[in-house]
Every structure is written in structure tokens, then in C-alpha cells.
Design a protein around this motif. Structure first.
Motif, PDB file in Angstrom:
ATOM      1  N   THR A 278      -7.033   2.432  -0.734  1.00 25.64           N
ATOM      2  CA  THR A 278      -6.417   3.513   0.025  1.00 25.64           C
ATOM      3  C   THR A 278      -5.586   2.974   1.168  1.00 25.64           C
ATOM      4  N   ILE A 279      -6.075   1.965   1.837  1.00 25.97           N
ATOM      5  CA  ILE A 279      -5.336   1.392   2.954  1.00 25.97           C
ATOM      6  C   ILE A 279      -3.991   0.877   2.474  1.00 25.97           C
ATOM      7  N   CYS A 280      -3.963   0.189   1.352  1.00 23.56           N
ATOM      8  CA  CYS A 280      -2.706  -0.346   0.839  1.00 23.56           C
ATOM      9  C   CYS A 280      -1.716   0.770   0.533  1.00 23.56           C
TER      10      CYS A 280
ATOM     11  N   LEU B 221       0.559  10.417  -1.925  1.00 25.46           N
ATOM     12  CA  LEU B 221       0.525  11.484  -0.924  1.00 25.46           C
ATOM     13  C   LEU B 221      -0.891  12.019  -0.699  1.00 25.46           C
ATOM     14  N   LEU B 222      -1.783  11.826  -1.658  1.00 20.89           N
ATOM     15  CA  LEU B 222      -3.166  12.284  -1.515  1.00 20.89           C
ATOM     16  C   LEU B 222      -4.081  11.230  -0.877  1.00 20.89           C
ATOM     17  N   ALA B 223      -3.562  10.023  -0.664  1.00 25.56           N
ATOM     18  CA  ALA B 223      -4.387   8.931  -0.129  1.00 25.56           C
ATOM     19  C   ALA B 223      -4.806   9.216   1.312  1.00 25.56           C
ATOM     20  N   SER B 224      -5.966   8.710   1.673  1.00 28.64           N
ATOM     21  CA  SER B 224      -6.472   8.853   3.045  1.00 28.64           C
ATOM     22  C   SER B 224      -5.688   7.944   3.984  1.00 28.64           C
ATOM     23  N   PRO B 225      -5.639   8.303   5.266  1.00 31.78           N
ATOM     24  CA  PRO B 225      -4.942   7.433   6.228  1.00 31.78           C
ATOM     25  C   PRO B 225      -5.714   6.131   6.430  1.00 31.78           C
ATOM     26  N   PRO B 226      -5.042   5.102   6.953  1.00 34.47           N
ATOM     27  CA  PRO B 226      -5.742   3.838   7.214  1.00 34.47           C
ATOM     28  C   PRO B 226      -6.766   4.026   8.330  1.00 34.47           C
TER      29      PRO B 226
ATOM     30  N   PRO C  26      -1.914  -4.519  -5.236  1.00 34.07           N
ATOM     31  CA  PRO C  26      -2.337  -5.890  -5.514  1.00 34.07           C
ATOM     32  C   PRO C  26      -3.434  -6.018  -6.564  1.00 34.07           C
ATOM     33  N   ASN C  27      -4.230  -4.984  -6.749  1.00 35.01           N
ATOM     34  CA  ASN C  27      -5.296  -5.044  -7.750  1.00 35.01           C
ATOM     35  C   ASN C  27      -4.817  -4.598  -9.129  1.00 35.01           C
ATOM     36  N   GLY C  28      -3.506  -4.330  -9.266  1.00 36.04           N
ATOM     37  CA  GLY C  28      -2.927  -3.966 -10.559  1.00 36.04           C
ATOM     38  C   GLY C  28      -2.928  -2.483 -10.862  1.00 36.04           C
ATOM     39  N   ILE C  29      -3.553  -1.687 -10.021  1.00 38.56           N
ATOM     40  CA  ILE C  29      -3.577  -0.238 -10.246  1.00 38.56           C
ATOM     41  C   ILE C  29      -2.205   0.346  -9.928  1.00 38.56           C
ATOM     42  N   ARG C  30      -1.757   1.243 -10.802  1.00 38.71           N
ATOM     43  CA  ARG C  30      -0.475   1.920 -10.585  1.00 38.71           C
ATOM     44  C   ARG C  30      -0.738   3.328 -10.069  1.00 38.71           C
ATOM     45  N   ARG C  31       0.109   3.752  -9.135  1.00 42.22           N
ATOM     46  CA  ARG C  31      -0.036   5.079  -8.542  1.00 42.22           C
ATOM     47  C   ARG C  31       1.310   5.787  -8.507  1.00 42.22           C
TER      48      ARG C  31
ATOM     49  N   PRO D 155      10.362   2.037  -7.629  1.00 41.86           N
ATOM     50  CA  PRO D 155       9.192   1.184  -7.847  1.00 41.86           C
ATOM     51  C   PRO D 155       8.908   0.315  -6.624  1.00 41.86           C
ATOM     52  N   VAL D 156       7.627   0.043  -6.431  1.00 45.87           N
ATOM     53  CA  VAL D 156       7.147  -0.802  -5.343  1.00 45.87           C
ATOM     54  C   VAL D 156       6.045  -1.684  -5.915  1.00 45.87           C
ATOM     55  N   GLN D 157       6.060  -2.941  -5.528  1.00 47.82           N
ATOM     56  CA  GLN D 157       4.979  -3.825  -5.951  1.00 47.82           C
ATOM     57  C   GLN D 157       4.527  -4.651  -4.762  1.00 47.82           C
ATOM     58  N   MET D 158       3.214  -4.770  -4.617  1.00 46.01           N
ATOM     59  CA  MET D 158       2.626  -5.593  -3.568  1.00 46.01           C
ATOM     60  C   MET D 158       1.728  -6.632  -4.221  1.00 46.01           C
ATOM     61  N   VAL D 159       1.735  -7.823  -3.665  1.00 49.07           N
ATOM     62  CA  VAL D 159       0.810  -8.861  -4.112  1.00 49.07           C
ATOM     63  C   VAL D 159       0.207  -9.508  -2.878  1.00 49.07           C
ATOM     64  N   ARG D 160      -1.047  -9.856  -3.003  1.00 50.58           N
ATOM     65  CA  ARG D 160      -1.698 -10.543  -1.892  1.00 50.58           C
ATOM     66  C   ARG D 160      -1.325 -12.007  -1.962  1.00 50.58           C
ATOM     67  N   ARG D 161      -0.959 -12.552  -0.824  1.00 48.81           N
ATOM     68  CA  ARG D 161      -0.650 -13.973  -0.743  1.00 48.81           C
ATOM     69  C   ARG D 161      -1.962 -14.713  -0.566  1.00 48.81           C
ATOM     70  N   TRP D 162      -2.289 -15.515  -1.561  1.00 42.01           N
ATOM     71  CA  TRP D 162      -3.551 -16.249  -1.556  1.00 42.01           C
ATOM     72  C   TRP D 162      -3.310 -17.623  -0.963  1.00 42.01           C
TER      73      TRP D 162
END
Length: 145
Positions: free
Chosen positions: A123-125, A36-41, A25-30, A97-104
Motif C-alpha cells: 500500500t505504501i508503494c 485510488l483505493l489504496a490507504s495513505p502512507p 516491486p513485488n510484481g503485482i500489477r494494479r 504505465p509505471v514500474q518500480m523496482v527496489r534497488r538491492w
């Protein structure tokens, strides 16, 4: 969820194509390796998928829906809309590809800000995405007839 809470990289790796890219949602691509290196929620966080729609066309599936994420049991849910594209390779469905957006939404006369999202954490996302991929991949497999 066990693979997410206690990172099981073999389980998490399987549904992600090597060309996988997530746009948060913040526009960062991973990439796949970033995810796979991200921390768990955080412990106590929850999510509920609603309005999930799977559309299959041959060896491609597009999955859309909303994830209601709560950072902790007392937190107000944050709504994320998502679009995931799956491609069938051999016998398996792989997410590319996957894209998420926050519903405002203005539910209480207040407007959410980019900093509200950052407080939840990138990381949570990413970790939630792995959960979605697993759940939605199962849903796509059920629609392959």
C-alpha cells in the motif's frame, strides 16, 4: 502531499490515465481504481526523489529516477528506481504505465529479501506512486517547450 495524506480522489484521479497500470516491486500489477483505493502512507514516512530525468519526445515523456523512502524518521532509506511513461492528451499529461523496482544494494554485508519489501507494505508503494505522478507530472509540464 495533502491529497495523499488525506485521500483526495479528484486530485489523485486527474494525472492517471484510465489505462494506467502500475507494476510494483513485488510484481503485482494494479489499475487506476486499485491505486485510488489504496490507504495513505503511515504518518512520519518520508521520501526524497533523486536523479530524476525527464525525456520528452513529442507527446510522450519518459521519467526515470530514484525514490529514497523512509518508513519513519529513524528508518534507513529504501531505494526504489522508477520509470513512468506520460502521454499528452489534449492539454494534459497523463501517466499510463509505471514500474518500480527496489534497488538491492549490499551496503553492510547484508542482503535484503522479498520479505523486507513486504514489511514496508504494498500500500505504501502505491501511495508513493500518486505523489510521484503529481511531482513528475509538474516536471514533465515544465519540459514541454
Amino acid at each position: 502531499m495533502a491529497a495523499l495524506a488525506n485521500p483526495d480522489h479528484v486530485t489523485l484521479d486527474k494525472p492517471l490515465d484510465d489505462s494506467f497500470v502500475e507494476t510494483a516491486p513485488n510484481g503485482i500489477r494494479r489499475s487506476k481504481s486499485d491505486l485510488l483505493l489504496a490507504s495513505p502512507p503511515p504518518s512520519g514516512s518520508t521520501q526524497t526523489l533523486i536523479d530524476v530525468d525527464v525525456r520528452v519526445n513529442g507527446d510522450t515523456a519518459v521519467v526515470t529516477g530514484t525514490n529514497l523512502f523512509k518508513l519513519n524518521p529513524a528508518a534507513r532509506p529504501v531505494d526504489y528506481s522508477f520509470t513512468d511513461v506520460f502521454v499528452r492528451k489534449s492539454e494534459d499529461w497523463r501517466v499510463m504505465p509505471v514500474q518500480m523496482v527496489r534497488r538491492w544494494e549490499n551496503k553492510c554485508g547484508l542482503h535484503a529479501t522479498v520479505n523486507d519489501f513486504r514489511a514496508i507494505g504494498d500500500t505504501i508503494c502505491s501511495c508513493l506512486l500518486v505523489y510521484w505522478v503529481d511531482r513528475i507530472g509538474r516536471c514533465v509540464s515544465g519540459h514541454q517547450q
